[in-house]
Design a protein around this motif. Sequence first.
Motif, PDB file in Angstrom:
ATOM      1  N   THR A 142      28.777  -7.142 -61.480  1.00  0.00           N
ATOM      2  CA  THR A 142      27.703  -7.794 -62.240  1.00  0.00           C
ATOM      3  C   THR A 142      27.912  -7.634 -63.728  1.00  0.00           C
ATOM      4  OG1 THR A 142      26.121  -7.374 -60.449  1.00  0.00           O
ATOM      5  CG2 THR A 142      25.203  -7.877 -62.611  1.00  0.00           C
ATOM      6  N   TRP A 143      27.705  -8.740 -64.464  1.00  0.00           N
ATOM      7  CA  TRP A 143      27.702  -8.735 -65.916  1.00  0.00           C
ATOM      8  C   TRP A 143      26.260  -8.865 -66.401  1.00  0.00           C
ATOM      9  CZ3 TRP A 143      31.191 -11.266 -62.896  1.00  0.00           C
ATOM     10  CH2 TRP A 143      32.547 -11.024 -63.126  1.00  0.00           C
ATOM     11  N   TYR A 144      25.837  -7.973 -67.304  1.00  0.00           N
ATOM     12  CA  TYR A 144      24.458  -7.955 -67.763  1.00  0.00           C
ATOM     13  C   TYR A 144      24.305  -8.623 -69.129  1.00  0.00           C
ATOM     14  CZ  TYR A 144      23.385  -4.829 -63.924  1.00  0.00           C
ATOM     15  OH  TYR A 144      23.224  -4.303 -62.662  1.00  0.00           O
ATOM     16  N   ASP A 145      23.164  -9.235 -69.303  1.00  0.00           N
ATOM     17  CA  ASP A 145      22.822  -9.937 -70.536  1.00  0.00           C
ATOM     18  C   ASP A 145      22.719  -8.954 -71.703  1.00  0.00           C
ATOM     19  OD1 ASP A 145      20.902 -11.258 -72.553  1.00  0.00           O
ATOM     20  OD2 ASP A 145      21.206 -12.877 -71.118  1.00  0.00           O
ATOM     21  N   ASP A 146      22.951  -9.471 -72.929  1.00  0.00           N
ATOM     22  CA  ASP A 146      22.857  -8.642 -74.131  1.00  0.00           C
ATOM     23  C   ASP A 146      21.477  -8.036 -74.308  1.00  0.00           C
ATOM     24  OD1 ASP A 146      25.472  -9.195 -74.703  1.00  0.00           O
ATOM     25  OD2 ASP A 146      25.047 -10.668 -76.282  1.00  0.00           O
TER      26      ASP A 146
END
Length: 271
Positions: free
Chosen positions: A243-247
């Motif tokens: 998973t890549w998380y939002d800034d």
Amino acid sequence: MRIFNTLFSLSALTLSAVSFTAHAGNMEDNAEQEKPIDERGDNRARLEPKGFLYGFGLGLSGEIYEGYDRRVIPLPILGYRGDNFEVLGPFASYDAYSANDVDFMLKLAPRFQGFDDGDSDIFIGMDERDFSMDAGFGIGYERNNWKTDISAMFDIFAKSKGHEISAKVGKVMRYGPVFFEPNAQVSYVDEKHVDYYYGVRSHEVTDNRAAYQGSSAVNYSVGFSVSTPILFDGFTMLALDYTWYDDSITDSPLVDQDTNFNLRLLYSAFF
């Protein structure tokens, strides 16, 4: 809280495995009998397995909070599958309406997310962020072994008072008795959710922890699972996701990573 997060991942995987067990069984039966499957790809005209199931899971779960360790957690599993109703502990889903290739579902699921000051030094002096319960609905579409699910879930215990909207697409592929499913998911969480779990309130500010107010976020995940219904008279699945998380999440002073990786192993069988 580390245990809660892994329980959530494993239990959610088990609910999907209940449906996939029937799906895999139907595909195998059709292949053995050389009967064409229907347009939807899962031949729901055939009898699907129903009843109580049991099993176990093992999870290796990463966290993006600073100082929040990776954990290995065993989990016993007990659940039930009916004609339109599936339940696993506090997780439940009900197929309220079906038409052609589309299912409309009602869902209930705990959100075992959050922390207390014993989970990491970064949380010392902060208020506990509690787990909660989500309820909502989903729309599922299946055709030719493609599976798509769109869901909207709302915090009914009013801990964060937030909501999450997600969309997931995957394709089931078969090689003999082994099934593979690559998938991708995008999820939107509103600013109330992000602020509750990743924000820092004014009375929680220290020299090493600045105030932070979260905003809405869009996260992306890719996953891959391998499963088979032939081992030990049950259903076995190994699932990986990244998973890549939002800034708006990773900019929080509580967070020191912008991605995480999860691995889950599951075995289940019907009584």
